[in-house]
Design a protein around this motif. Structure first.
Motif, PDB file in Angstrom:
ATOM      1  N   ILE A  18      64.915  33.484 121.355  1.00  0.00           N
ATOM      2  CA  ILE A  18      63.815  32.687 120.441  1.00  0.00           C
ATOM      3  C   ILE A  18      63.659  31.212 121.234  1.00  0.00           C
ATOM      4  O   ILE A  18      62.465  30.818 121.318  1.00  0.00           O
ATOM      5  CB  ILE A  18      64.742  32.200 119.152  1.00  0.00           C
ATOM      6  N   ARG A  19      64.587  30.694 122.050  1.00  0.00           N
ATOM      7  CA  ARG A  19      64.643  29.627 122.966  1.00  0.00           C
ATOM      8  C   ARG A  19      63.733  29.599 123.885  1.00  0.00           C
ATOM      9  O   ARG A  19      62.899  28.861 124.290  1.00  0.00           O
ATOM     10  CB  ARG A  19      66.031  29.082 123.227  1.00  0.00           C
ATOM     11  N   ASP A  20      63.929  30.718 124.650  1.00  0.00           N
ATOM     12  CA  ASP A  20      62.965  30.886 125.879  1.00  0.00           C
ATOM     13  C   ASP A  20      61.523  31.568 125.728  1.00  0.00           C
ATOM     14  O   ASP A  20      60.977  31.454 126.642  1.00  0.00           O
ATOM     15  CB  ASP A  20      63.726  31.883 126.669  1.00  0.00           C
ATOM     16  N   THR A  21      61.074  31.769 124.651  1.00  0.00           N
ATOM     17  CA  THR A  21      59.881  32.404 124.258  1.00  0.00           C
ATOM     18  C   THR A  21      58.974  31.175 124.101  1.00  0.00           C
ATOM     19  O   THR A  21      58.978  30.696 123.102  1.00  0.00           O
ATOM     20  CB  THR A  21      59.753  33.625 123.243  1.00  0.00           C
ATOM     21  N   ILE A  22      58.098  30.704 125.171  1.00  0.00           N
ATOM     22  CA  ILE A  22      57.100  29.582 124.906  1.00  0.00           C
ATOM     23  C   ILE A  22      55.736  29.932 125.037  1.00  0.00           C
ATOM     24  O   ILE A  22      55.426  30.754 125.961  1.00  0.00           O
ATOM     25  CB  ILE A  22      57.468  28.663 125.996  1.00  0.00           C
ATOM     26  N   ASP A  23      54.910  29.122 124.163  1.00  0.00           N
ATOM     27  CA  ASP A  23      53.611  29.309 124.017  1.00  0.00           C
ATOM     28  C   ASP A  23      53.028  30.747 123.670  1.00  0.00           C
ATOM     29  O   ASP A  23      52.033  31.170 123.969  1.00  0.00           O
ATOM     30  CB  ASP A  23      52.855  28.796 125.000  1.00  0.00           C
ATOM     31  N   LYS A  24      53.901  31.635 123.157  1.00  0.00           N
ATOM     32  CA  LYS A  24      53.802  32.941 122.438  1.00  0.00           C
ATOM     33  C   LYS A  24      54.349  33.267 121.310  1.00  0.00           C
ATOM     34  O   LYS A  24      55.194  32.446 120.923  1.00  0.00           O
ATOM     35  CB  LYS A  24      54.203  33.965 123.705  1.00  0.00           C
ATOM     36  N   SER A  53      50.318  41.343 124.587  1.00  0.00           N
ATOM     37  CA  SER A  53      51.463  40.744 125.476  1.00  0.00           C
ATOM     38  C   SER A  53      50.900  39.219 125.867  1.00  0.00           C
ATOM     39  O   SER A  53      51.784  38.470 126.427  1.00  0.00           O
ATOM     40  CB  SER A  53      51.779  41.736 126.532  1.00  0.00           C
ATOM     41  N   LYS A  54      49.631  38.936 126.093  1.00  0.00           N
ATOM     42  CA  LYS A  54      49.348  37.547 126.540  1.00  0.00           C
ATOM     43  C   LYS A  54      49.640  36.485 125.491  1.00  0.00           C
ATOM     44  O   LYS A  54      49.668  35.497 126.011  1.00  0.00           O
ATOM     45  CB  LYS A  54      47.664  37.594 126.620  1.00  0.00           C
ATOM     46  N   PHE A  55      49.616  36.924 124.269  1.00  0.00           N
ATOM     47  CA  PHE A  55      50.093  35.738 123.278  1.00  0.00           C
ATOM     48  C   PHE A  55      51.326  36.066 122.230  1.00  0.00           C
ATOM     49  O   PHE A  55      51.542  35.431 121.397  1.00  0.00           O
ATOM     50  CB  PHE A  55      48.733  35.532 122.540  1.00  0.00           C
ATOM     51  N   PHE A  87      57.257  30.762 117.110  1.00  0.00           N
ATOM     52  CA  PHE A  87      56.277  30.039 117.965  1.00  0.00           C
ATOM     53  C   PHE A  87      57.229  28.807 118.566  1.00  0.00           C
ATOM     54  O   PHE A  87      57.408  27.795 117.856  1.00  0.00           O
ATOM     55  CB  PHE A  87      55.083  29.695 117.455  1.00  0.00           C
ATOM     56  N   ASN A  88      57.353  28.867 119.814  1.00  0.00           N
ATOM     57  CA  ASN A  88      58.161  27.758 120.271  1.00  0.00           C
ATOM     58  C   ASN A  88      59.315  27.265 119.755  1.00  0.00           C
ATOM     59  O   ASN A  88      59.503  26.126 119.476  1.00  0.00           O
ATOM     60  CB  ASN A  88      57.184  26.439 120.687  1.00  0.00           C
ATOM     61  N   ALA A  89      60.312  28.242 119.324  1.00  0.00           N
ATOM     62  CA  ALA A  89      61.453  28.107 118.634  1.00  0.00           C
ATOM     63  C   ALA A  89      61.214  27.686 117.395  1.00  0.00           C
ATOM     64  O   ALA A  89      62.202  27.432 116.632  1.00  0.00           O
ATOM     65  CB  ALA A  89      62.365  27.101 119.390  1.00  0.00           C
ATOM     66  N   ARG A 123      47.026  31.822 116.501  1.00  0.00           N
ATOM     67  CA  ARG A 123      45.912  30.615 116.504  1.00  0.00           C
ATOM     68  C   ARG A 123      46.471  29.670 115.442  1.00  0.00           C
ATOM     69  O   ARG A 123      46.220  28.474 115.801  1.00  0.00           O
ATOM     70  CB  ARG A 123      44.510  31.413 115.736  1.00  0.00           C
ATOM     71  N   SER A 124      47.184  29.908 114.297  1.00  0.00           N
ATOM     72  CA  SER A 124      47.371  28.966 113.730  1.00  0.00           C
ATOM     73  C   SER A 124      48.471  27.885 114.256  1.00  0.00           C
ATOM     74  O   SER A 124      48.761  26.740 114.151  1.00  0.00           O
ATOM     75  CB  SER A 124      48.236  29.313 112.075  1.00  0.00           C
ATOM     76  N   ALA A 125      49.401  28.719 115.080  1.00  0.00           N
ATOM     77  CA  ALA A 125      50.812  27.884 115.697  1.00  0.00           C
ATOM     78  C   ALA A 125      50.123  27.114 116.891  1.00  0.00           C
ATOM     79  O   ALA A 125      50.451  26.080 116.822  1.00  0.00           O
ATOM     80  CB  ALA A 125      51.477  29.113 116.213  1.00  0.00           C
ATOM     81  N   MET A 126      49.147  27.542 117.394  1.00  0.00           N
ATOM     82  CA  MET A 126      48.372  26.600 118.174  1.00  0.00           C
ATOM     83  C   MET A 126      47.869  25.383 117.890  1.00  0.00           C
ATOM     84  O   MET A 126      47.552  24.180 118.615  1.00  0.00           O
ATOM     85  CB  MET A 126      47.268  27.373 119.283  1.00  0.00           C
TER      86      MET A 126
END
Length: 151
Positions: A18-24, A53-55, A87-89, A123-126
């Protein structure tokens, strides 16, 4: 097919991903490897993993593990299988027309449904949104009846 996906059995592993998955988008599937509903969902997740896998990152959380019970209680995992999105924790919620916006309950009907949901969440998280409207038509959203114990 689920052997292609990371399986988490320790609280520390879940905390870490959870902590380490960034921008995905992080998709955590809570369930049991022995459950038929989980098998169906895991098959769809494994077949989709490369395409998203890209997002997105997908991991399976084994609720049989004693260490994971803190998350089972926290996210109120009473129905199997359940997916929680981050998304970003940040825990992301999805309005799919059900009473519970905190998780996706049940399997997807097909691979493209899962991909569409993850894309909508990404898309919403971004854009900084923490709640997403489900992109699927109501007939492709699993229906369930909550059971109330000791009411």
């Amino acid at each position: 097919m689920s052997f292609l996906l990371t399986t988490l059995t320790k609280k520390q592993e879940v905390d870490s991903i959870i902590r380490d998955t960034i921008d995905k988008v992080l998709d955590l599937r809570f369930g049991r490897a022995s459950d038929a509903d989980c098998h169906q969902l895991d098959d769809i997740l494994a077949k989709s993993a490369r395409e998203v896998s890209k997002f997105a990152t997908i991991a399976l959380v084994d609720i049989v593990s004693e260490e994971i019970q803190v998350y089972v209680k926290y996210f109120d995992i009473t129905l199997i299988s359940s997916m929680i999105f981050f998304f970003n924790a940040h825990h992301l919620k999805m309005d799919s027309g059900t009473a519970d916006h905190t998780k996706w309950i049940g399997a997807f009907h097909r691979k493209q449904d899962f991909i569409d949901v993850v894309e909508a969440i990404f898309r919403s998280a971004m854009k900084g949104k923490l709640i997403v409207t489900c992109p699927l038509p109501p007939e492709r959203i699993p229906k369930f009846q909550p059971l109330f114990k000791d009411v």
